[in-house]
Motif scaffolding. Structure first.
Motif, short mmCIF file in Angstrom:
data_model
loop_
_atom_site.label_atom_id
_atom_site.label_comp_id
_atom_site.label_asym_id
_atom_site.label_seq_id
_atom_site.Cartn_x
_atom_site.Cartn_y
_atom_site.Cartn_z
N ARG A 7 0.84 -1.21 0.00
CA ARG A 7 0.00 0.00 0.00
C ARG A 7 0.87 1.26 0.00
O ARG A 7 0.59 2.22 -0.69
N ALA A 8 1.95 1.25 0.77
CA ALA A 8 2.87 2.39 0.81
C ALA A 8 3.51 2.63 -0.57
O ALA A 8 3.62 3.77 -1.02
N THR A 9 3.89 1.56 -1.23
CA THR A 9 4.50 1.67 -2.56
C THR A 9 3.49 2.23 -3.56
O THR A 9 3.82 3.10 -4.38
N VAL A 68 8.73 12.04 -2.58
CA VAL A 68 7.58 11.59 -1.79
C VAL A 68 8.07 10.75 -0.61
O VAL A 68 8.92 9.88 -0.78
N ASP A 69 7.52 11.03 0.57
CA ASP A 69 7.77 10.22 1.77
C ASP A 69 6.43 9.71 2.29
O ASP A 69 5.54 10.52 2.56
N VAL A 70 6.29 8.40 2.40
CA VAL A 70 5.10 7.83 3.02
C VAL A 70 5.33 7.85 4.52
O VAL A 70 6.30 7.28 5.02
N LEU A 71 4.43 8.51 5.24
CA LEU A 71 4.62 8.69 6.67
C LEU A 71 3.89 7.64 7.51
O LEU A 71 4.38 7.25 8.56
N ARG A 72 2.72 7.21 7.04
CA ARG A 72 1.94 6.26 7.84
C ARG A 72 0.95 5.52 6.95
O ARG A 72 0.34 6.09 6.07
N VAL A 73 0.79 4.24 7.23
CA VAL A 73 -0.20 3.41 6.55
C VAL A 73 -1.10 2.81 7.63
O VAL A 73 -0.61 2.17 8.56
N GLU A 74 -2.40 3.03 7.51
CA GLU A 74 -3.39 2.48 8.44
C GLU A 74 -4.51 1.85 7.63
O GLU A 74 -5.34 2.57 7.08
N GLY A 75 -4.50 0.55 7.50
CA GLY A 75 -5.55 -0.13 6.74
C GLY A 75 -5.54 0.32 5.29
O GLY A 75 -4.55 0.17 4.59
N ASP A 76 -6.67 0.93 4.84
CA ASP A 76 -6.78 1.37 3.45
C ASP A 76 -6.36 2.82 3.24
O ASP A 76 -6.47 3.35 2.15
N ALA A 80 0.96 10.78 3.29
CA ALA A 80 2.25 11.01 2.63
C ALA A 80 2.55 12.50 2.61
O ALA A 80 1.65 13.34 2.69
N ARG A 81 3.84 12.79 2.51
CA ARG A 81 4.30 14.17 2.35
C ARG A 81 5.15 14.20 1.09
O ARG A 81 5.97 13.31 0.85
N ALA A 82 4.92 15.22 0.29
CA ALA A 82 5.72 15.39 -0.92
C ALA A 82 6.32 16.78 -0.91
O ALA A 82 5.72 17.73 -0.41
N VAL A 83 7.50 16.88 -1.47
CA VAL A 83 8.14 18.18 -1.64
C VAL A 83 8.41 18.34 -3.12
O VAL A 83 9.04 17.48 -3.75
N ILE A 84 7.92 19.45 -3.68
CA ILE A 84 8.15 19.78 -5.08
C ILE A 84 9.10 20.96 -5.10
O ILE A 84 8.85 21.98 -4.45
N THR A 103 5.69 22.16 -0.07
CA THR A 103 5.35 20.94 0.66
C THR A 103 3.86 20.65 0.51
O THR A 103 3.03 21.54 0.65
N VAL A 104 3.54 19.40 0.21
CA VAL A 104 2.16 18.96 0.05
C VAL A 104 1.93 17.76 0.97
O VAL A 104 2.70 16.80 0.95
N ALA A 105 0.89 17.85 1.79
CA ALA A 105 0.46 16.71 2.60
C ALA A 105 -0.70 16.05 1.87
O ALA A 105 -1.60 16.74 1.37
N VAL A 106 -0.67 14.72 1.79
CA VAL A 106 -1.69 13.99 1.04
C VAL A 106 -2.17 12.80 1.88
O VAL A 106 -1.37 12.06 2.42
N VAL A 107 -3.49 12.68 2.00
CA VAL A 107 -4.09 11.48 2.58
C VAL A 107 -4.83 10.79 1.45
O VAL A 107 -5.63 11.41 0.74
N LEU A 108 -4.54 9.51 1.27
CA LEU A 108 -5.15 8.72 0.21
C LEU A 108 -5.87 7.53 0.81
O LEU A 108 -5.39 6.95 1.78
N ARG A 109 -7.01 7.19 0.26
CA ARG A 109 -7.72 5.98 0.66
C ARG A 109 -7.91 5.13 -0.59
O ARG A 109 -8.29 5.64 -1.64
#
Length: 140
Positions: A7-9, A68-76, A80-84, A103-109
């Motif tokens: 999921r992180a990948t 891109v840095d994945v900071l946390r994975v919880e279930g689905d 993530a944090r990205a720096v452009i 800096t962009v913070a992103v939550v994905l489901r």
């Protein structure tokens, strides 16, 4: 590969495609009825709206380098944090061009098919210069 690592990948690839403007790669990762909780006013729903938003972002940040840095994975869900790093145009009454990191913070489901089904984003783009970050500003 563990489900969490998979999921992180997937999230890392999706965020990179989102911010690099790779709509072809992104289309294969996104559900047609994706919900963009950070949509702009008047943005169409689903993939069409997200694609328009990605294309608008890429027009504002051409040739940006994305990390891109994945900071946390919880279930689905994934945080993530990205720096452009790019030169970007900040619009308004007195438009300026700002170079430096964004800096962009992103939550994905993701859904049961591992497609991006929901998305939340927050960035320092609206305020121009990231707090505490050196930037070079040119009046425009």
């Amino acid at each position: 590969m563990t489900p969490t690592r998979a999921r992180a990948t997937l999230a890392e690839a999706a965020v990179h495609a989102l911010l690099a403007g790779d709509v072809l790669a992104l289309q294969s990762m996104v559900s047609a009825d994706v919900v963009d909780h950070s949509a702009e006013p008047g943005q169409p729903e689903g993939w069409r709206g997200l694609r328009e938003r990605v294309m608008t972002l890429c027009a504002a940040l051409p040739d940006g380098d994305v990390a891109v840095d994945v900071l946390r994975v919880e279930g689905d869900a994934v945080l993530a944090r990205a720096v452009i790093t790019a030169v970007r145009r900040v619009t308004g009454p007195d438009p300026v061009e700002v170079s430096g990191p964004l800096t962009v913070a992103v939550v994905l489901r993701f859904d049961e098919r591992s497609l991006l089904s929901e998305l939340w984003t927050s960035s320092d783009l609206a305020v121009g210069v990231p707090a505490g970050q050196p930037s070079h500003i040119r009046a425009g």
